[in-house]
Enzyme design. Sequence first.
Site, short mmCIF file in Angstrom:
data_model
loop_
_atom_site.label_atom_id
_atom_site.label_comp_id
_atom_site.label_asym_id
_atom_site.label_seq_id
_atom_site.Cartn_x
_atom_site.Cartn_y
_atom_site.Cartn_z
N CYS A 108 0.85 -1.18 0.00
CA CYS A 108 0.00 0.00 0.00
C CYS A 108 0.89 1.23 0.00
O CYS A 108 1.76 1.37 0.87
CB CYS A 108 -0.89 0.00 1.25
N CYS B 72 -1.21 3.96 -6.62
CA CYS B 72 -2.03 3.26 -5.62
C CYS B 72 -2.21 1.85 -6.13
O CYS B 72 -2.47 1.65 -7.33
CB CYS B 72 -3.38 3.96 -5.46
#
Length: 273
Positions: free
Chosen positions: A77, A191
């Site tokens: 992440c 992302c």
Amino acid sequence: MPSHSASPIGVFDSGVGGLSVLRALLAELPDEQVVYVADSGHAPYGERDDAYVIERARAITAHLLTHHHIKALVVACNTATAAAIHLLREQHPQLPIVGIEPALKPAVGLSTTGVIGVMATRSTLRSDKFQRLLASLEGQARFVVQPCAGLALAIEQFDTIKIEAACAEYTGAMGSFGTKTGQIDTLVLGCTHYPFAESHLRAGTGAAVRYLEGGAPVARQTRRLLQAGQAICAGRATGSQQVVFYSTGNPLTLESAAKRWLGLEQSVLPLAV
């Protein structure tokens, strides 16, 4: 810290986006066991403050060490990497920890127009880590940076209408895409959720634009660290499950995503942490 080769690799993300990193890990390290935690009950990280993300990262890491005795940790992440990875490394100095960051440096090497687009969450873009990375490349390219509020959540929820609308809005706001002078010819997906919206993003950028994501470099770095620690697995036990999935949210969301994007059909276990 555990370093035995038979121990699993721990992977966590705010939700299903980290499956793009998991996909690369499974390709690079096909004999390794993996424990994947989707923190969907606390997603999206990209719209949380740093303190919240740090607390979640610490709690999940502690769980993976205590209950699964992981030999390495992959923070799949961008937001959690930017906010917490330095603190995780301080707290667990013997544990190999690999994070992910937007692929700005590779993009500079690939771009021919010298104009690079970057799509990421607001938290990632405002982080000190990202700002330092951006500053280190000053003068090497022009970066068009676009915060994408709501896109990760729409992908998490498989909301096609919202995904299409967000992709159209954000690519439209970035300017002209293509291979001509002054156009964005390389797009960094900052992302881990965004690779799963590529078909929708292509509608706004066209087919000629190169997309860069971070999964493959993370997988290669994980292999290097395991080799350095002599912790590469020699092979899985016959019939053993390569990935064990946990979710702090609705397990069916992760089950559906793993089947849709990785072709893995298996149950997801609920996790309260």
